[in-house]
Design an enzyme around this catalytic site. Structure first.
Site, PDB file in Angstrom:
ATOM      1  N   GLY A  12       0.924  -1.377   0.337  1.00 11.07           N
ATOM      2  CA  GLY A  12       0.035  -0.043  -0.325  1.00 11.07           C
ATOM      3  C   GLY A  12       0.615   1.263   0.120  1.00 11.07           C
ATOM      4  O   GLY A  12       0.033   1.829   0.422  1.00 11.07           O
ATOM      5  N   ASN A  14       1.263   3.007  -2.734  1.00 14.01           N
ATOM      6  CA  ASN A  14       0.595   3.625  -3.287  1.00 14.01           C
ATOM      7  C   ASN A  14      -0.842   4.318  -3.074  1.00 14.01           C
ATOM      8  O   ASN A  14      -0.841   5.350  -2.975  1.00 14.01           O
ATOM      9  CB  ASN A  14       0.476   3.773  -5.128  1.00 14.01           C
ATOM     10  CG  ASN A  14       1.396   3.179  -5.496  1.00 14.01           C
ATOM     11  OD1 ASN A  14       2.045   4.505  -6.181  1.00 14.01           O
ATOM     12  ND2 ASN A  14       2.195   1.804  -5.985  1.00 14.01           N
ATOM     13  N   LEU A  91      -3.886  -6.354  -7.196  1.00 17.10           N
ATOM     14  CA  LEU A  91      -3.345  -7.451  -8.340  1.00 17.10           C
ATOM     15  C   LEU A  91      -4.774  -8.359  -8.719  1.00 17.10           C
ATOM     16  O   LEU A  91      -4.172  -9.810  -9.286  1.00 17.10           O
ATOM     17  CB  LEU A  91      -2.449  -8.446  -7.809  1.00 17.10           C
ATOM     18  CG  LEU A  91      -0.523  -7.249  -6.871  1.00 17.10           C
ATOM     19  CD1 LEU A  91       0.334  -8.243  -6.384  1.00 17.10           C
ATOM     20  CD2 LEU A  91      -0.317  -6.870  -8.681  1.00 17.10           C
ATOM     21  N   ASN A 108      -5.020   3.001 -12.733  1.00 18.60           N
ATOM     22  CA  ASN A 108      -3.867   1.831 -12.432  1.00 18.60           C
ATOM     23  C   ASN A 108      -2.554   2.593 -12.598  1.00 18.60           C
ATOM     24  O   ASN A 108      -2.256   3.299 -13.478  1.00 18.60           O
ATOM     25  CB  ASN A 108      -4.101   0.856 -13.415  1.00 18.60           C
ATOM     26  CG  ASN A 108      -3.488  -0.894 -12.997  1.00 18.60           C
ATOM     27  OD1 ASN A 108      -3.002  -0.492 -11.475  1.00 18.60           O
ATOM     28  ND2 ASN A 108      -2.358  -0.957 -14.167  1.00 18.60           N
ATOM     29  N   HIS A 110       0.952   1.233 -13.222  1.00 21.44           N
ATOM     30  CA  HIS A 110       1.886   0.395 -13.907  1.00 21.44           C
ATOM     31  C   HIS A 110       3.452   0.823 -13.086  1.00 21.44           C
ATOM     32  O   HIS A 110       3.936   2.139 -13.901  1.00 21.44           O
ATOM     33  CB  HIS A 110       1.681  -0.530 -14.886  1.00 21.44           C
ATOM     34  CG  HIS A 110       2.227  -1.085 -15.800  1.00 21.44           C
ATOM     35  ND1 HIS A 110       1.832  -2.300 -14.745  1.00 21.44           N
ATOM     36  CD2 HIS A 110       3.522  -1.663 -16.682  1.00 21.44           C
ATOM     37  CE1 HIS A 110       2.307  -3.233 -15.462  1.00 21.44           C
ATOM     38  NE2 HIS A 110       3.852  -3.114 -16.259  1.00 21.44           N
ATOM     39  N   ASP A 151      -4.007  -3.203 -18.863  1.00 21.34           N
ATOM     40  CA  ASP A 151      -2.803  -2.385 -18.744  1.00 21.34           C
ATOM     41  C   ASP A 151      -3.173  -1.577 -19.999  1.00 21.34           C
ATOM     42  O   ASP A 151      -1.652  -1.177 -21.083  1.00 21.34           O
ATOM     43  CB  ASP A 151      -1.463  -2.813 -18.643  1.00 21.34           C
ATOM     44  CG  ASP A 151      -0.982  -3.970 -17.663  1.00 21.34           C
ATOM     45  OD1 ASP A 151      -1.545  -2.758 -16.659  1.00 21.34           O
ATOM     46  OD2 ASP A 151      -0.139  -4.841 -17.044  1.00 21.34           O
ATOM     47  N   GLU A 181       6.168   6.597  -9.875  1.00 25.58           N
ATOM     48  CA  GLU A 181       5.133   6.366  -9.150  1.00 25.58           C
ATOM     49  C   GLU A 181       4.237   6.791  -8.116  1.00 25.58           C
ATOM     50  O   GLU A 181       2.459   7.341  -8.404  1.00 25.58           O
ATOM     51  CB  GLU A 181       4.712   4.784  -8.953  1.00 25.58           C
ATOM     52  CG  GLU A 181       4.496   3.897  -9.450  1.00 25.58           C
ATOM     53  CD  GLU A 181       4.790   2.215  -8.474  1.00 25.58           C
ATOM     54  OE1 GLU A 181       4.608   2.238  -8.087  1.00 25.58           O
ATOM     55  OE2 GLU A 181       5.748   1.291  -9.355  1.00 25.58           O
TER      56      GLU A 181
HETATM   57  C1  GAR Z   1       4.136  -1.300  -7.620  1.00 22.94           C
HETATM   58  O1  GAR Z   1       4.973  -0.677  -7.472  1.00 22.94           O
HETATM   59  C2  GAR Z   1       2.592  -0.943  -8.184  1.00 22.94           C
HETATM   60  O2  GAR Z   1       3.255  -0.152  -9.513  1.00 22.94           O
HETATM   61  C3  GAR Z   1       2.409  -2.384  -8.753  1.00 22.94           C
HETATM   62  O3  GAR Z   1       2.658  -3.296  -7.112  1.00 22.94           O
HETATM   63  C4  GAR Z   1       3.347  -2.648  -6.809  1.00 22.94           C
HETATM   64  C5  GAR Z   1       2.400  -2.387  -5.498  1.00 22.94           C
HETATM   65  O4  GAR Z   1       3.367  -1.744  -4.319  1.00 22.94           O
HETATM   66  N1  GAR Z   1       1.677  -2.915  -9.795  1.00 22.94           N
HETATM   67  C6  GAR Z   1       1.629  -3.386 -11.183  1.00 22.94           C
HETATM   68  O5  GAR Z   1       2.291  -4.269 -11.081  1.00 22.94           O
HETATM   69  C7  GAR Z   1       0.062  -3.707 -11.427  1.00 22.94           C
HETATM   70  N2  GAR Z   1       0.260  -4.378 -12.772  1.00 22.94           N
HETATM   71  P1  GAR Z   1       2.058  -1.093  -3.189  1.00 22.94           P
HETATM   72  O6  GAR Z   1       0.976  -1.996  -2.658  1.00 22.94           O
HETATM   73  O7  GAR Z   1       3.181  -0.706  -2.522  1.00 22.94           O
HETATM   74  O8  GAR Z   1       1.601   0.253  -3.839  1.00 22.94           O
END
Ligand code: GAR
Length: 202
Positions: A12, A14, A91, A108, A110, A151, A181
């Site tokens: 989490g 992001n 995910l 989203n 990525h 995507d 991000e």
């Molecule tokens: C992040 O790097 C996000 O961009 C990626 O998963 C991570 C989650 O981190 N998302 C993907 O790969 C989607 N295809 P977080 O839970 O710390 O935000």
């Protein structure tokens, strides 16, 4: 105000970037109203609770049928008056009912420069492993609208990040998060919230 739902699966960071942006007044009319996780152990839920944001868990174990999962998620979002969605490290797959309820209202994040290193199988650390294996010198992150194809939706914002000699997937992942991000996801969320707010005024 425009009510934002955030879908999460993991740490989490992001989501935290969105919460911090909101605290600084940087989400414009956007207000994080609900965080939904598809994993009950996701640390993202803790971050939401710490910020006083309502949470919900809907996992595959709780609802293994994809169509019913989609329907239930739609119900939870509607009950909470959610007007737009941010997928912040989510995910799971967003089903057709949720997509239909939020056209051009789902963003989203990525961890690569789409159309490179995206689509099925490219998530989390795997993306950065593939970037390093290919010997790329630049990578980055993309904030895009969510459509039925993984995507494949229109790109809203992108930011490039340098790959450095000696990077491990973990080091690169962290740099992409910090430099790209956490910056572009809140900006993209704000953009959509402002569009919704404008439409309400018409
Ligand atoms: C992040 O790097 C996000 O961009 C990626 O998963 C991570 C989650 O981190 N998302 C993907 O790969 C989607 N295809 P977080 O839970 O710390 O935000």
């Amino acid at each position: 105000m425009v009510k934002i739902g955030v879908l999460v699966s993991g740490g989490g960071t992001n989501l935290q970037a969105l919460l911090d942006a909101q605290a600084r007044g940087e989400l414009g009319p956007g207000e994080i109203a609900l965080v939904v996780s598809n994993r009950k152990a996701a640390y993202a839920l803790e971050r939401a609770r710490n910020a006083g944001v309502k949470t919900a868990v809907l996992s595959k174990v709780m609802e293994p049928d994809p169509a019913k999962y989609d329907e239930k998620l739609c119900g939870i979002l509607a009950e909470n008056g959610v007007e737009m969605l941010a997928l912040a490290g989510f995910l799971g797959i967003v089903g057709e009912k949720v997509l239909a309820a939020y056209p051009e209202r789902i963003v989203n994040i990525h961890p690569a420069l789409i159309p490179s290193f995206c689509g099925k199988g490219f998530y989390g650390l795997r993306v950065h492993e593939a970037v390093l294996a290919r010997g790329c010198k630049v990578t980055g992150a993309t904030a895009h609208l969510v459509t039925a194809g993984v995507d494949e939706g229109p790109i809203l914002l992108q930011k490039a990040v340098e790959v450095r000699e000696g990077d491990t997937p973990e080091i690169l992942q962290r740099r992409v998060m910090e430099q790209a991000e956490w910056e572009i996801l809140p900006r993209a969320v704000r953009k959509i919230a402002e569009t919704i707010e404008e439409e309400k005024r018409k």
